[in-house]
Design a protein around this motif. Sequence first.
Motif, mmCIF file in Angstrom:
data_model
loop_
_atom_site.group_PDB
_atom_site.id
_atom_site.type_symbol
_atom_site.label_atom_id
_atom_site.label_comp_id
_atom_site.label_asym_id
_atom_site.label_seq_id
_atom_site.Cartn_x
_atom_site.Cartn_y
_atom_site.Cartn_z
ATOM 1 N N THR A 178 3.190 4.055 2.876
ATOM 2 C CA THR A 178 2.643 3.494 2.655
ATOM 3 C C THR A 178 2.096 4.391 1.076
ATOM 4 O OG1 THR A 178 1.217 4.452 4.742
ATOM 5 C CG2 THR A 178 -0.284 3.019 3.311
ATOM 6 N N LEU A 181 3.622 2.242 -1.091
ATOM 7 C CA LEU A 181 3.393 0.534 -1.126
ATOM 8 C C LEU A 181 2.760 0.583 -1.767
ATOM 9 C CD1 LEU A 181 3.836 -0.129 2.814
ATOM 10 C CD2 LEU A 181 5.546 -1.260 0.131
ATOM 11 N N THR A 184 2.689 1.329 -5.836
ATOM 12 C CA THR A 184 3.628 0.709 -6.460
ATOM 13 C C THR A 184 2.130 -0.870 -6.191
ATOM 14 O OG1 THR A 184 5.439 0.594 -4.861
ATOM 15 C CG2 THR A 184 5.336 -1.617 -5.334
ATOM 16 N N LEU A 212 -4.444 -1.479 3.194
ATOM 17 C CA LEU A 212 -2.738 -0.805 4.290
ATOM 18 C C LEU A 212 -3.163 0.078 4.812
ATOM 19 C CD1 LEU A 212 0.169 -0.922 3.626
ATOM 20 C CD2 LEU A 212 0.001 0.513 1.476
#
Length: 330
Positions: A178, A181, A184, A212
Amino acid sequence: MSGTSTNTNGASGSSQADRRTRVTVLVALTANLVIAAAKAVGGLFAGSPALLSEAAHSVADSLNEVFLLAALRRSRRPADRRHPFGYGKERFFWSLLAAVVIFVMGGCFSFFQGVEALRNGAEEKFSGYVAGLIVLGVAFLAEGISLVRALHQVHRQGGASEGARDPALRTVVAEDGTAVLGVTLAMIGMALHMITGQVVWEASASLGIGALLVYVAYRLGREAMGQLIGEAADPEASGRIRELLEAQPEIDSVEALFTMKMGLDSDLVAARIDLMPGLDSEHVEEVAVRIKRSIARAVPEAGEIFLDVTDRHANEAQESPAATGERGGA
């Protein structure tokens, strides 16, 4: 009717796996502490909501690693009078607590930052963008190293199916994946904000990071809850136990088989079996002991084994009219 039990464990193999997991958690903790400080300073300097969201994410992850270290230590305590089956389920409790922290500290704060940025805007200097992107780049590298370490341990412990049994290791993999991500998303949002001058991109990145984190917290919490309330053993292990019982020549039928996870590598097994007719009490005891040993060898994680042994044919004979003298006279 008689009940019998046994207790077996693979202490050496489990302790080695725990040591490897502890190293993995410590690597993740070190990375998250350094990254959290860098993100917080960079986020305040740049006034970046996405970077501040990622700082909250890293703080939550750092606290979770502390919980997981506590779980590794406390779950291996030996059984005592108050907890005769040991403390293995503490591993699942701390994993559930980690999921709550991810949701509250990570997800909710990220949503707050995103909404605040949309309402009030955010002004950043070019130097702030550069500093923020550098921090995120370093964070991406550190989180990636930690993720590779965790995935390597999953592979060493037998692949995704076996490695996923350890809630501590599963949590670290989820956190690091996580985090990669999330970083990013933050980099993309900050870059688009720098290019377009529209804060909506960074606000959207913060909201995306929040979504998320909430999803990951939900998945981890759901899995921990299932294990805490009494999840059955793996279907493969249950199937091996049933096949072994049904293959015993002295067993007429397996009336019921119950299993429950008591810890990372300890399952409780309870079976109700009917024996073939004609077995005396001494032979029944020998059969029960042999069956327990066979289950322990075939399924090492079966730490507690209870057999409810009955002779259905003898019970039926006792309850029949002939046996009780209830048959009508000629």
